[in-house]
Write a protein that holds these residues in place. Structure first.
Motif, PDB file in Angstrom:
ATOM      1  N   LEU A   1     -10.829  -1.655   3.548  1.00 47.71           N
ATOM      2  CA  LEU A   1     -11.312  -0.272   3.527  1.00 47.71           C
ATOM      3  C   LEU A   1     -10.355   0.626   2.741  1.00 47.71           C
ATOM      4  CD1 LEU A   1     -12.607   0.038   7.200  1.00 47.71           C
ATOM      5  CD2 LEU A   1     -13.998  -0.045   5.124  1.00 47.71           C
ATOM      6  N   CYS A   2      -9.054   0.357   2.848  1.00 55.29           N
ATOM      7  CA  CYS A   2      -8.071   1.107   2.054  1.00 55.29           C
ATOM      8  C   CYS A   2      -8.256   0.811   0.567  1.00 55.29           C
ATOM      9  CB  CYS A   2      -6.648   0.772   2.488  1.00 55.29           C
ATOM     10  SG  CYS A   2      -6.177   1.466   4.073  1.00 55.29           S
TER      11      CYS A   2
ATOM     12  N   SER B   1      -1.196   2.954   4.320  1.00 54.13           N
ATOM     13  CA  SER B   1      -0.723   1.934   5.270  1.00 54.13           C
ATOM     14  C   SER B   1      -0.693   2.455   6.702  1.00 54.13           C
ATOM     15  CB  SER B   1       0.645   1.410   4.867  1.00 54.13           C
ATOM     16  OG  SER B   1       1.611   2.428   4.953  1.00 54.13           O
ATOM     17  N   VAL B   2      -0.581   3.773   6.897  1.00 51.75           N
ATOM     18  CA  VAL B   2      -0.565   4.299   8.263  1.00 51.75           C
ATOM     19  C   VAL B   2      -1.946   4.216   8.913  1.00 51.75           C
ATOM     20  CG1 VAL B   2       1.386   5.836   7.896  1.00 51.75           C
ATOM     21  CG2 VAL B   2      -0.925   6.677   7.500  1.00 51.75           C
ATOM     22  N   GLN B   3      -2.991   3.988   8.139  1.00 54.12           N
ATOM     23  CA  GLN B   3      -4.338   3.873   8.698  1.00 54.12           C
ATOM     24  C   GLN B   3      -4.604   2.492   9.293  1.00 54.12           C
ATOM     25  OE1 GLN B   3      -6.452   5.251   5.046  1.00 54.12           O
ATOM     26  NE2 GLN B   3      -7.548   6.507   6.535  1.00 54.12           N
TER      27      GLN B   3
ATOM     28  N   LEU C   1       0.830  -1.203   0.000  1.00 54.09           N
ATOM     29  CA  LEU C   1       0.000   0.000   0.000  1.00 54.09           C
ATOM     30  C   LEU C   1       0.866   1.256   0.000  1.00 54.09           C
ATOM     31  CD1 LEU C   1      -2.737  -0.754   2.688  1.00 54.09           C
ATOM     32  CD2 LEU C   1      -3.081  -0.567   0.236  1.00 54.09           C
ATOM     33  N   PRO C   2       0.353   2.347  -0.568  1.00 56.36           N
ATOM     34  CA  PRO C   2       1.070   3.620  -0.425  1.00 56.36           C
ATOM     35  C   PRO C   2       1.140   4.012   1.052  1.00 56.36           C
ATOM     36  CG  PRO C   2      -0.744   3.809  -2.000  1.00 56.36           C
ATOM     37  CD  PRO C   2      -0.846   2.465  -1.379  1.00 56.36           C
TER      38      PRO C   2
ATOM     39  N   GLN D   1      -6.925  -5.935  10.945  1.00 61.18           N
ATOM     40  CA  GLN D   1      -6.003  -5.477   9.913  1.00 61.18           C
ATOM     41  C   GLN D   1      -6.521  -5.819   8.525  1.00 61.18           C
ATOM     42  OE1 GLN D   1      -2.334  -7.299  11.209  1.00 61.18           O
ATOM     43  NE2 GLN D   1      -1.724  -5.470  12.356  1.00 61.18           N
ATOM     44  N   MET D   2      -7.170  -6.968   8.397  1.00 53.74           N
ATOM     45  CA  MET D   2      -7.730  -7.366   7.103  1.00 53.74           C
ATOM     46  C   MET D   2      -8.867  -6.435   6.688  1.00 53.74           C
ATOM     47  SD  MET D   2      -7.621 -11.450   7.858  1.00 53.74           S
ATOM     48  CE  MET D   2      -8.159 -12.099   6.300  1.00 53.74           C
TER      49      MET D   2
END
Length: 172
Positions: free
Chosen positions: A74-75, A56-58, A51-52, A68-69
């Protein structure tokens, strides 16, 4: 005449090896025997690494693997969300909640609660979850419960993104 040693009724002691350590009895959890937790975790971590940085910080680093999944999905869906949001007093009062995700989509925000198959099936926890659900709905949230086993199965079937999207759309 030969002397034979007296028979010992004890087994001789030997050092414990790894094979001698008994594992605790496994309680039926959300991950069926056909699914490989280690493989799933490695795949999820690799997907998060791709991920960008802005996305990824979210993803909560200390969250459970199902959390996490869901954050990863959601990302992928590019939806605005917040992790571990305190609502109505948080954990300090009955019915208060630290919800796993709040997704802002449409006129009402949607709360996603990731439930572990073991803990959230206990009688006391079911009562707390029901009280929490009523309070969240009274505050105007739409609520969707995502169960650990369903999240793992959606990942294995390659439909995690659609599973989370359908859960958000179908939240009551």
């Amino acid at each position: 005449m030969t002397f034979r040693p007296l028979p010992s009724f004890r087994k001789p002691r030997r050092p414990l090896g790894l094979g001698d350590i008994r594992k605790p009895k496994q309680v039926k959890m959300g991950l069926p025997k056909t699914l490989n937790y280690t493989r799933i975790k490695a795949e999820v971590m690799a997907a998060i690494a791709r991920l960008p940085r802005t996305q990824s910080v979210q993803i909560p680093p200390s969250g459970t693997l199902p959390e996490q999944m869901v954050a990863l999905a959601l990302c992928w869906l590019k939806l605005p969300f917040q992790c571990q949001r305190s609502e109505d007093g948080g954990r300090l009062r009955l019915g208060g909640a630290v919800v796993d995700f709040v997704v802002w989509l449409g006129s009402k925000p949607t709360v996603l609660r990731c439930h572990g198959d073991y803990w959230h099936s206990l009688k006391d926890r079911k009562h707390k979850d029901a009280v929490q659900l009523e309070r969240l709905r009274a505050q105007g949230y739409r609520v969707a419960d995502l169960w650990e086993g369903e999240i793992y199965q959606a990942w294995v079937d390659g439909r995690l993104k659609s599973f989370v999207d359908d859960s958000i759309q179908g939240a009551a």
